[in-house]
Scaffold this motif. Structure first.
Motif, PDB file in Angstrom:
ATOM      1  N   ASN A  47       0.752  -1.213  -0.125  1.00 30.32           N
ATOM      2  CA  ASN A  47      -0.044   0.091  -0.162  1.00 30.32           C
ATOM      3  C   ASN A  47       0.852   1.262   0.023  1.00 30.32           C
ATOM      4  O   ASN A  47       0.478   2.150   0.744  1.00 30.32           O
ATOM      5  N   LEU A  48       1.930   1.360  -0.607  1.00 27.40           N
ATOM      6  CA  LEU A  48       3.004   2.062  -0.464  1.00 27.40           C
ATOM      7  C   LEU A  48       2.449   3.334  -1.779  1.00 27.40           C
ATOM      8  O   LEU A  48       1.952   3.000  -2.816  1.00 27.40           O
ATOM      9  N   ASP A  56      -5.737   6.511   6.482  1.00 23.09           N
ATOM     10  CA  ASP A  56      -6.900   6.603   5.963  1.00 23.09           C
ATOM     11  C   ASP A  56      -6.910   6.884   4.321  1.00 23.09           C
ATOM     12  O   ASP A  56      -6.141   7.417   3.781  1.00 23.09           O
ATOM     13  N   PRO A  57      -7.602   5.976   3.728  1.00 19.40           N
ATOM     14  CA  PRO A  57      -7.649   5.876   2.211  1.00 19.40           C
ATOM     15  C   PRO A  57      -8.045   7.266   1.564  1.00 19.40           C
ATOM     16  O   PRO A  57      -7.414   7.538   0.433  1.00 19.40           O
ATOM     17  N   GLU A  58      -8.709   8.057   2.357  1.00 16.91           N
ATOM     18  CA  GLU A  58      -9.098   9.228   1.608  1.00 16.91           C
ATOM     19  C   GLU A  58      -8.128  10.575   2.147  1.00 16.91           C
ATOM     20  O   GLU A  58      -8.046  11.712   1.700  1.00 16.91           O
ATOM     21  N   THR A 117      -3.348  10.985   7.717  1.00 21.69           N
ATOM     22  CA  THR A 117      -4.213  10.453   8.813  1.00 21.69           C
ATOM     23  C   THR A 117      -3.957   9.186   9.307  1.00 21.69           C
ATOM     24  O   THR A 117      -4.304   8.453   8.458  1.00 21.69           O
ATOM     25  N   PRO A 118      -2.820   8.819   9.936  1.00 22.52           N
ATOM     26  CA  PRO A 118      -2.460   7.319  10.062  1.00 22.52           C
ATOM     27  C   PRO A 118      -3.498   6.526  10.800  1.00 22.52           C
ATOM     28  O   PRO A 118      -4.103   7.293  11.744  1.00 22.52           O
ATOM     29  N   LEU A 119      -3.881   5.437  10.777  1.00 22.34           N
ATOM     30  CA  LEU A 119      -4.880   4.656  11.290  1.00 22.34           C
ATOM     31  C   LEU A 119      -4.024   3.639  12.408  1.00 22.34           C
ATOM     32  O   LEU A 119      -4.300   3.475  13.502  1.00 22.34           O
ATOM     33  N   PHE A 176      -0.279  -1.647  16.008  1.00 20.88           N
ATOM     34  CA  PHE A 176      -0.625  -0.609  17.131  1.00 20.88           C
ATOM     35  C   PHE A 176      -1.432   0.670  16.400  1.00 20.88           C
ATOM     36  O   PHE A 176      -1.164   1.076  15.530  1.00 20.88           O
ATOM     37  N   ARG A 177      -2.362   0.888  17.390  1.00 20.96           N
ATOM     38  CA  ARG A 177      -3.221   2.028  16.769  1.00 20.96           C
ATOM     39  C   ARG A 177      -2.763   3.295  17.077  1.00 20.96           C
ATOM     40  O   ARG A 177      -2.045   3.656  18.156  1.00 20.96           O
ATOM     41  N   ALA A 178      -2.800   4.101  15.980  1.00 28.19           N
ATOM     42  CA  ALA A 178      -2.214   5.303  15.879  1.00 28.19           C
ATOM     43  C   ALA A 178      -3.153   6.145  16.976  1.00 28.19           C
ATOM     44  O   ALA A 178      -4.245   6.357  16.988  1.00 28.19           O
TER      45      ALA A 178
END
Length: 446
Positions: free
Chosen positions: A55-56, A167-169, A173-175, A194-196
């Protein structure tokens, strides 16, 4: 059909092997790490290839390239004095003798002080600044005690983080973040997510807006740091060889037997300061290598200037104060001071993000009332003391002029305050400051 498929597969395999070989040779000759998205680090099985399911973004590097850069930057920091100086100089100017916390309420100050002491932040802030410059990013891990709201922070090695899911959009915004397993055996687990924001926070520098990860300060300097180190090593060897010499002994009219006897006699060269006594049939001469390397000084300076330009440091910051005078050094230092002030703002943002989390957990645990004002300031040391003295003198003159103009009725208090704050370079709301003044005056009357 099978023969055609076999031929196409064989041709593609040879093409891939040729491309990989040429790419590896190019990087080896240029002494540079592989930074391009479609190029992995040397020695990797997937060299010059990337997975179909990653997903780079187009501006992200593959994990193997990050490992290559991190390892080389870490090695340069510990083995190259110039690289060490660049990182340490930045930290010294940004943090100086350390930072201080000043909260508006004593209970807030107490919570911040407890966190600061429990996490040894007086020393950890230097590690934060060092590793931010060394790796180009930080991954801060939070450990929260749900009973009393106390927080522990630790820095996770960025080389262990191989995936950042956003976030795909919105790539900013890291998840969550994935830490690869330390054990590379087939039976090892698949790593940890780990949750962002909740479990981990990510801070990055030297990156574009559509990239997930940062880049070390030393990344563009690595090939030139290596070349400068090699140049210095060669200079040491040359200077060593320039002082070397040997004795050339000529014996007139000697036959083979006499020459062999003299060779055995002079098998051990005479020590320095010895007196040589011989007849006129022997001629002794000291022979030195003709190494003409006296004009190489400017070559080293050219390499050092390129490194200084890439690091954003003037030449005299890199242990060379022979070129230029005090006035020139002062002028050259201005862009560097602005760079350090910019890095101060980055470190301040990191510390504020951490401290905001500390106060939020303290409020959630009931240590701080919901109505309590949580305002606080992070005070960094001043970078240029001489400039501050000049500003103080100018500010005193400005205050006198504004007071005189206010007395004459030429401007209001609000305008005078706005001009003063603008001159001081502080982003202070005039209306909020006036409200605080009225509040303090009201308490004073009571």
């Amino acid at each position: 059909m099978e023969d055609q498929y076999r031929m196409a597969t064989s041709w593609f395999g040879r093409l891939r092997e040729s491309f990989v070989k040429r790419t590896r040779q190019r990087i080896k000759e240029q002494h540079i790490p592989s930074l391009y998205p479609y190029t992995a680090g040397p020695g990797e099985d997937d060299y010059a290839w990337r997975g179909l399911s990653d997903n780079l973004s187009p501006k992200d590097f593959v994990p193997s390239a990050y490992l290559e850069i991190h390892n080389q930057a870490y090695e340069a920091y510990h083995t190259n004095p110039l690289a060490f100086s660049i990182i340490e100089t930045t930290t010294s100017f940004v943090l100086g003798r350390g930072v201080k916390l000043d909260a508006s309420h004593t209970r807030v100050q107490c919570v911040l002080d407890d966190f600061w002491q429990a996490n040894q932040m007086d020393e950890r802030v230097y590690a934060i600044c060092n590793e931010l410059a060394l790796y180009g990013e930080l991954f801060v891990r939070y450990f929260v005690n749900r009973f009393d709201g106390s927080v522990r922070v630790r820095l996770t090695d960025p080389s262990l983080i191989d995936q950042i899911e956003c976030d795909p959009e919105d790539i900013e915004t890291p998840l969550r973040f994935h830490q690869r397993p330390l054990d590379a055996s087939p039976d090892a687990d698949a790593g940890t997510w780990f949750r962002a924001g909740d479990q981990m926070q990510h801070f990055a520098i030297n990156k574009v807006s559509n990239a997930r990860r940062g880049s070390p300060d030393l990344a563009p300097l690595l090939p030139w740091l290596r070349r400068y180190k090699d140049w210095l090593t060669d200079r040491v060897r040359i200077n060593k060889f320039k002082g070397a010499f040997l004795w050339d002994v000529t014996i007139r009219g000697a036959d083979r037997k006499t020459i062999d006897a003299k060779r055995m006699e002079y098998a051990t060269p005479p020590p320095p300061g010895s007196i040589l006594i011989h007849n006129d049939n022997e001629h002794w001469q000291a022979v030195q290598p003709a190494i003409n390397a006296n004009d190489a000084k400017e070559d080293g300076r050219a390499l050092r200037l390129l490194i200084a330009a890439g690091a954003g440091l003037p030449e005299h910051f890199l242990a060379d104060g022979n070129n230029g005078n005090r006035a020139t050094a002062a002028e050259m230092g201005m862009p560097t001071l602005l760079k350090f002030q910019r890095r101060q703002r980055v470190v301040k943002h990191i510390l504020r993000s951490i401290l905001d989390r500390v106060l939020a957990e303290a409020r959630h645990a009931g240590r701080l009332d919901a109505s309590l004002e949580l305002a606080y300031e992070i005070v960094f040391p001043e970078i240029d003391l001489d400039d501050n003295q000049q500003l103080a003198t100018a500010a005193n003159t400005l205050v006198q002029a504004l007071t005189s103009a206010r007395t004459q009725g030429w401007l209001s208090d609000e305008t005078a305050m706005r001009l003063l704050f603008k001159f001081a370079g502080e982003d202070v709301s005039v209306h909020e400051e006036l409200a605080r003044i009225r509040k303090e005056q009201g308490h004073a009357r009571v």
